[in-house]
Structure formats: structure tokens, C-alpha cells
Scaffold this motif. Structure first.
Motif, PDB file in Angstrom:
ATOM      1  N   MET A 182       0.838  -1.201   0.000  1.00 25.86           N
ATOM      2  CA  MET A 182       0.000   0.000   0.000  1.00 25.86           C
ATOM      3  C   MET A 182       0.878   1.258   0.000  1.00 25.86           C
ATOM      4  SD  MET A 182      -2.367   1.942   1.709  1.00 25.86           S
ATOM      5  CE  MET A 182      -1.792   3.525   2.018  1.00 25.86           C
ATOM      6  N   ARG A 183       0.441   2.263  -0.753  1.00 26.73           N
ATOM      7  CA  ARG A 183       1.223   3.497  -0.869  1.00 26.73           C
ATOM      8  C   ARG A 183       0.406   4.703  -0.409  1.00 26.73           C
ATOM      9  NH1 ARG A 183       2.168   0.661  -5.851  1.00 26.73           N
ATOM     10  NH2 ARG A 183       4.375   0.184  -6.226  1.00 26.73           N
ATOM     11  N   LEU A 184       1.112   5.621   0.214  1.00 30.48           N
ATOM     12  CA  LEU A 184       0.486   6.823   0.769  1.00 30.48           C
ATOM     13  C   LEU A 184       1.213   8.029   0.166  1.00 30.48           C
ATOM     14  CD1 LEU A 184      -1.401   7.909   3.039  1.00 30.48           C
ATOM     15  CD2 LEU A 184       0.464   7.475   4.652  1.00 30.48           C
ATOM     16  N   VAL A 185       0.458   8.894  -0.507  1.00 30.66           N
ATOM     17  CA  VAL A 185       1.104  10.006  -1.216  1.00 30.66           C
ATOM     18  C   VAL A 185       0.464  11.335  -0.830  1.00 30.66           C
ATOM     19  CG1 VAL A 185       1.562  11.020  -3.497  1.00 30.66           C
ATOM     20  CG2 VAL A 185       1.665   8.541  -3.202  1.00 30.66           C
ATOM     21  N   LYS A 186       1.293  12.274  -0.397  1.00 27.38           N
ATOM     22  CA  LYS A 186       0.764  13.620  -0.157  1.00 27.38           C
ATOM     23  C   LYS A 186       1.197  14.575  -1.259  1.00 27.38           C
ATOM     24  CE  LYS A 186       0.495  17.834   2.362  1.00 27.38           C
ATOM     25  NZ  LYS A 186       1.216  18.857   3.098  1.00 27.38           N
ATOM     26  N   LEU A 187       0.216  15.174  -1.898  1.00 29.29           N
ATOM     27  CA  LEU A 187       0.485  16.228  -2.875  1.00 29.29           C
ATOM     28  C   LEU A 187       0.459  17.549  -2.114  1.00 29.29           C
ATOM     29  CD1 LEU A 187      -1.882  14.969  -5.751  1.00 29.29           C
ATOM     30  CD2 LEU A 187       0.578  14.520  -5.463  1.00 29.29           C
ATOM     31  N   GLY A 188       1.624  18.151  -1.943  1.00 29.11           N
ATOM     32  CA  GLY A 188       1.743  19.354  -1.120  1.00 29.11           C
ATOM     33  C   GLY A 188       1.042  20.553  -1.730  1.00 29.11           C
ATOM     34  N   GLY A 189       0.576  21.411  -0.859  1.00 23.50           N
ATOM     35  CA  GLY A 189      -0.109  22.618  -1.302  1.00 23.50           C
ATOM     36  C   GLY A 189       0.783  23.541  -2.121  1.00 23.50           C
ATOM     37  N   SER A 190       2.110  23.405  -1.935  1.00 19.31           N
ATOM     38  CA  SER A 190       3.002  24.278  -2.699  1.00 19.31           C
ATOM     39  C   SER A 190       3.191  23.767  -4.126  1.00 19.31           C
ATOM     40  CB  SER A 190       4.359  24.394  -1.998  1.00 19.31           C
ATOM     41  OG  SER A 190       4.876  23.120  -1.745  1.00 19.31           O
ATOM     42  N   VAL A 191       2.738  22.553  -4.395  1.00 15.95           N
ATOM     43  CA  VAL A 191       2.808  22.027  -5.769  1.00 15.95           C
ATOM     44  C   VAL A 191       1.469  22.214  -6.487  1.00 15.95           C
ATOM     45  CG1 VAL A 191       3.425  20.039  -7.201  1.00 15.95           C
ATOM     46  CG2 VAL A 191       4.301  20.205  -4.884  1.00 15.95           C
ATOM     47  N   ILE A 192       0.390  21.876  -5.791  1.00 20.45           N
ATOM     48  CA  ILE A 192      -0.911  21.882  -6.477  1.00 20.45           C
ATOM     49  C   ILE A 192      -1.584  23.256  -6.469  1.00 20.45           C
ATOM     50  CG2 ILE A 192      -1.279  19.404  -6.098  1.00 20.45           C
ATOM     51  CD1 ILE A 192      -3.341  20.174  -3.932  1.00 20.45           C
ATOM     52  N   THR A 193      -1.003  24.198  -5.681  1.00 18.43           N
ATOM     53  CA  THR A 193      -1.510  25.575  -5.752  1.00 18.43           C
ATOM     54  C   THR A 193      -0.319  26.516  -5.852  1.00 18.43           C
ATOM     55  OG1 THR A 193      -1.410  26.255  -3.397  1.00 18.43           O
ATOM     56  CG2 THR A 193      -3.304  24.927  -4.052  1.00 18.43           C
ATOM     57  N   ASP A 194      -0.614  27.741  -6.210  1.00 17.78           N
ATOM     58  CA  ASP A 194       0.404  28.788  -6.145  1.00 17.78           C
ATOM     59  C   ASP A 194       0.239  29.424  -4.776  1.00 17.78           C
ATOM     60  OD1 ASP A 194       1.883  31.080  -6.233  1.00 17.78           O
ATOM     61  OD2 ASP A 194       1.220  31.680  -8.242  1.00 17.78           O
ATOM     62  N   LYS A 195       1.192  29.165  -3.893  1.00 12.66           N
ATOM     63  CA  LYS A 195       1.009  29.601  -2.503  1.00 12.66           C
ATOM     64  C   LYS A 195       1.069  31.118  -2.336  1.00 12.66           C
ATOM     65  CE  LYS A 195       1.572  26.548   1.204  1.00 12.66           C
ATOM     66  NZ  LYS A 195       2.335  25.770   2.192  1.00 12.66           N
ATOM     67  N   ALA A 196       1.583  31.797  -3.349  1.00 16.47           N
ATOM     68  CA  ALA A 196       1.664  33.255  -3.255  1.00 16.47           C
ATOM     69  C   ALA A 196       0.379  33.944  -3.724  1.00 16.47           C
ATOM     70  CB  ALA A 196       2.855  33.756  -4.063  1.00 16.47           C
ATOM     71  N   ARG A 197      -0.529  33.190  -4.340  1.00 10.69           N
ATOM     72  CA  ARG A 197      -1.772  33.794  -4.843  1.00 10.69           C
ATOM     73  C   ARG A 197      -2.981  33.054  -4.281  1.00 10.69           C
ATOM     74  NH1 ARG A 197      -3.098  33.685 -10.314  1.00 10.69           N
ATOM     75  NH2 ARG A 197      -1.764  31.884 -10.649  1.00 10.69           N
ATOM     76  N   PRO A 198      -3.863  33.760  -3.564  1.00  6.75           N
ATOM     77  CA  PRO A 198      -5.018  33.106  -2.967  1.00  6.75           C
ATOM     78  C   PRO A 198      -5.843  32.337  -4.005  1.00  6.75           C
ATOM     79  CG  PRO A 198      -4.869  35.376  -2.191  1.00  6.75           C
ATOM     80  CD  PRO A 198      -3.816  35.203  -3.255  1.00  6.75           C
ATOM     81  N   LEU A 199      -6.256  31.138  -3.651  1.00  6.71           N
ATOM     82  CA  LEU A 199      -7.170  30.333  -4.459  1.00  6.71           C
ATOM     83  C   LEU A 199      -6.663  30.080  -5.884  1.00  6.71           C
ATOM     84  CD1 LEU A 199     -10.557  32.045  -3.398  1.00  6.71           C
ATOM     85  CD2 LEU A 199      -9.361  30.183  -2.250  1.00  6.71           C
ATOM     86  N   ALA A 200      -5.354  29.872  -6.027  1.00  6.14           N
ATOM     87  CA  ALA A 200      -4.788  29.606  -7.360  1.00  6.14           C
ATOM     88  C   ALA A 200      -4.425  28.125  -7.472  1.00  6.14           C
ATOM     89  CB  ALA A 200      -3.567  30.485  -7.598  1.00  6.14           C
ATOM     90  N   PHE A 201      -5.247  27.395  -8.204  1.00  6.30           N
ATOM     91  CA  PHE A 201      -5.030  25.950  -8.406  1.00  6.30           C
ATOM     92  C   PHE A 201      -4.076  25.755  -9.574  1.00  6.30           C
ATOM     93  CE2 PHE A 201      -6.866  21.852 -10.270  1.00  6.30           C
ATOM     94  CZ  PHE A 201      -6.189  21.035  -9.378  1.00  6.30           C
ATOM     95  N   ARG A 202      -3.063  24.915  -9.380  1.00 10.38           N
ATOM     96  CA  ARG A 202      -2.118  24.635 -10.471  1.00 10.38           C
ATOM     97  C   ARG A 202      -2.593  23.358 -11.177  1.00 10.38           C
ATOM     98  NH1 ARG A 202       3.757  24.366  -8.702  1.00 10.38           N
ATOM     99  NH2 ARG A 202       4.171  24.822 -10.883  1.00 10.38           N
TER     100      ARG A 202
END
Ligand code: IPE
Length: 261
Positions: free
Chosen positions: A1-21
Motif C-alpha cells: 500500500m502506498r500513501l502520497v501527499k500532494l503538497g499545497g506548494s505544488v498543487i496551488t500557487d502559494k503566493a496567490r489566494p485560491l490559485a489551483f495549479r
């Protein structure tokens, strides 16, 4: 079994509110797709869908004033918005993702996870589904509310599911011996709770992070490593890296070792 976290700094632009990558998240989803039937749990961070407003309302301090009632509702709503976008992209990549929002299976006690109900995860996996959960603001028996980072959820899930592989996919290539942006900083091939590494712990300037950036992540990653066969922190911005690691190959990144190794 594998456990994977997709970090918020990858899937969003942390410098811009509500910016989904969406592009990066789409690619990472395709890299995960071949492993969907082998026992997979995906956790994702909140990025700029959570940290900005959580910091604005001071939610990491617990429930201290009435404004935070509104803040809690808004942040929960915003991270669900991100979760739906992640689900869309995972499903589009052929991964039968189902959402298990932490508010439905977890309550915190002074910011910590006490016993939680893992059965919804087990039931989903038994049916070939891929459970997806995420960093969120939750009820806390001592503080009123508290932030459950995706990293904290990783530690709780690893303790129950004892993964063969746990991966933190982040915006940097792994753990550095200084600030990652500093040209003199070196990527650490391994970290262990016994070593005394100096690690860049501050978030980039202008970026809200209520869960402690890399320093907070490492504390949880050591917990994850204690119950996983292998634990890694890797960069999500380099195509193919996640997939290679999932296939069992050695990649650029930091391997997190448990105590005593
Ligand atoms: C934070 O989750 C949750 C909230 C701020 C509501 P994470 O700490 O896991 O998010 P990232 O990965 O750092 O963005």
C-alpha cells in the motif's frame, strides 16, 4: 500500500489566494494512475486555498474570538473547493478517487490526532477506490478548532496502514541543509530524527503558512517513517520523478529514515 501527499506548494500557487495549479496536478495524477489498483491513499495540502484565510483569521491559535466562527466556515469551504478540483483531475486521469474529508472522520485534541475511524478508508480501498483526504480546519476538543495539516494526516494514516511507500511531494526537491533558495544550500540525501541537520524552516516571503513549512513537515515525516517501509520527500515540479519513485527506482530527493537507522 502506498500513501502520497500532494503538497499545497505544488498543487496551488502559494503566493496567490485560491490559485489551483491544474497542469502540474494533472501530470502528477497521470504519474499516480498506474498504481491506483494496488492500494493507494492520496492526501493533499491546502496551499493558498487554506493558509491565507487560516492565517487571516488566526485559526492556528484555536477559537479565541467570534470572527473565527466565520473563518472556520470559510476555510472549510475553500479547502473543499480545492478538494473538488483535485478529484476532477484525478478522475480525469482514470483514478477512481473518493473524498473522505477529515471533518467527517477526525476530531483533534489540542492539535493532535487521537483515535480515528480508519474503516471508511479500508472500505473504499477494498472496493478498488482511491481515498482522498486533505489538510483542513477541524473541531478540537481543547482549542475549539485547530488545523490538521496534510502532514499530520499522513502520520495518522501511516500508523494504521503501515505503507510500503510514503511520499511527500513538495515544491522543492527535498530537505536542504539551509534555505532551499540559497545557492549554497545542499540537498540532504537522507534525514533521520537522530541527526542534527540544520533545515530551512521558514516559508518563502509573502507566503502564508500556518503549519510550519519544512520544519513542521519533518516532525510529521519522522512519524510517517516510523511506520512505513520507505518514506521520501521529493519535488513535484520535475516530470516523472513521482512515477519513478513509485516504480521503485532511486530518484533525486530526501529519504526520511526512522530513528535508529
Ligand atoms: C493546511 O494543510 C490546512 C489549512 C491551512 C487549513 P497543509 O499544511 O497540509 O497544506 P500545505 O501542503 O502546507 O499547503
Amino acid at each position: 500500500m502506498r500513501l502520497v501527499k500532494l503538497g499545497g506548494s505544488v498543487i496551488t500557487d502559494k503566493a496567490r489566494p485560491l490559485a489551483f495549479r491544474s497542469r502540474v496536478t494533472r501530470r502528477l495524477s497521470r504519474e499516480l494512475a498506474p498504481f491506483k489498483g494496488e492500494g493507494l491513499i492520496v492526501v493533499h495540502g491546502a496551499g493558498s486555498f487554506g493558509h491565507v484565510r487560516a492565517a487571516e483569521y488566526g485559526l492556528a491559535r484555536g477559537m479565541k474570538d467570534h470572527r473565527q466562527v466565520e473563518g472556520t466556515a470559510i476555510v472549510q469551504r475553500d479547502v473543499r473547493d480545492l478538494n473538488l478540483r483535485v478529484l476532477d483531475v484525478l478522475i480525469e486521469a482514470g483514478i477512481p478517487a473518493v473524498s473522505l474529508p477529515p471533518a467527517t472522520w477526525l476530531e483533534l485534541k489540542d492539535g493532535r490526532m487521537v483515535a480515528f475511524d480508519a474503516v471508511p478508508f479500508q472500505r473504499a480501498i477494498a472496493r478498488g477506490l482511491v481515498p482522498v483526504t486533505f489538510g483542513d480546519v477541524l473541531m478540537d476538543t481543547e482549542r475549539g478548532v485547530a488545523i490538521a495539516s496534510g502532514d499530520l494526516l499522513m502520520a495518522g494514516l501511516a500508523a494504521v496502514f503501515k505503507p510500503d511507500l510514503s511520499v511527500f511531494v513538495t515544491g522543492v526537491d527535498g530537505v536542504y541543509d539551509g534555505e532551499p533558495a540559497d545557492p549554497g544550500a545542499r540537498l540532504l540525501r537522507t534525514v533521520s530524527p537522530d541527526g542534527a541537520q540544520v533545515v530551512g524552516t521558514t516559508a518563502a516571503e509573502g507566503v502564508a503558512d500556518v503549519t510550519g513549512s519544512m520544519g513542521g513537515k519533518l516532525a510529521e515525516a519522522f512519524q510517517v517513517a516510523a511506520s512505513s517501509k520507505e518514506t521520501w520527500i521529493i519535488g513535484g515540479n520535475s516530470p516523472g520523478r513521482l512515477r519513478s519513485l513509485m516504480e521503485g527506482r532511486r530518484v533525486k530527493g530526501t529519504r526520511v529514515l526512522p530513528s535508529g537507522r
